[in-house]
Design an enzyme around this catalytic site. Sequence first.
Site, PDB file in Angstrom:
ATOM      1  N   HIS A  89       0.597  -1.141   0.007  1.00 51.18           N
ATOM      2  CA  HIS A  89      -0.057  -0.081   0.032  1.00 51.18           C
ATOM      3  C   HIS A  89       0.947   1.208  -0.143  1.00 51.18           C
ATOM      4  O   HIS A  89       0.587   2.323  -0.813  1.00 51.18           O
ATOM      5  CB  HIS A  89      -0.789  -0.044   1.184  1.00 51.18           C
ATOM      6  N   HIS A 120       2.595   6.166  -1.729  1.00 58.12           N
ATOM      7  CA  HIS A 120       3.320   7.254  -1.103  1.00 58.12           C
ATOM      8  C   HIS A 120       4.911   7.527  -1.156  1.00 58.12           C
ATOM      9  O   HIS A 120       5.648   8.230  -0.443  1.00 58.12           O
ATOM     10  CB  HIS A 120       2.663   7.242   0.490  1.00 58.12           C
ATOM     11  N   LYS A 128      -5.790   9.106  -8.554  1.00 58.15           N
ATOM     12  CA  LYS A 128      -5.394   9.310  -7.325  1.00 58.15           C
ATOM     13  C   LYS A 128      -5.775  10.899  -7.195  1.00 58.15           C
ATOM     14  O   LYS A 128      -4.863  11.862  -7.731  1.00 58.15           O
ATOM     15  CB  LYS A 128      -4.064   9.120  -6.963  1.00 58.15           C
TER      16      LYS A 128
END
Length: 224
Positions: free
Chosen positions: A97, A113, A159
């Site tokens: 993730h 991220h 996103k």
Amino acid sequence: EQTESFSFSAAFVSLLDNYKTSTGVAEVVTPEEIVENNCFLDAILATEVMRLAYDYLLKKNLAKPNLADFKHQLYDIWFQLYARKGGDRPDSCGFEHVFVRETRHGKEILGLHNWVQFYLQEKHIQIDYKGYVARKNKTRPDEDDQVLSSQFSWKGSVKPIGSTFIGVSPEFEFALDTVIFLLSEERVTRETVKTDEYELQMVVWHHGHHIGTAYPVLLSTTSG
């Protein structure tokens, strides 16, 4: 030092293609991928920043006192599979993730991220960068920025906004997220960090004994 840096970089990059992107689709971890996960943990535990994090966690009695046991602890936190949202299919893990990416219903990007993965995906024309999110006191990012909120799409999945450190090492992010995760058992931990230029909030979500997500949020700038 260059050899060690290359070895770590290769260990990190080798993990970035190990996951199915769709949530709800069970992950299958092959023996080769288990070896890659362990090689990465060996490499990251040899870095100075991770050793500093380990020493800090030892003083707080939050890390296993034996380095081999701490490695197992890290494996469970970052690589142990779980079902991200309902169901019983182990379709996600913290590393996937935060550092790789996931998609929901083929339309929405979750996670991603990490700036190295972003760079590699953009280099291979997988990511369509749609711009940064403007913030107070600056009209555009510059070389001093190390946190950026941006918009992008990946293979049609969107996103709308994602926050990412820029230019920091993967071991720094991994160490920082691990420390914050272990400092609190709350479902969501928000730690405010002040630097010469920024006031940040590090957000880390627990998914049981595993990391759900982790990312920086820029609260303000302190430079004029």
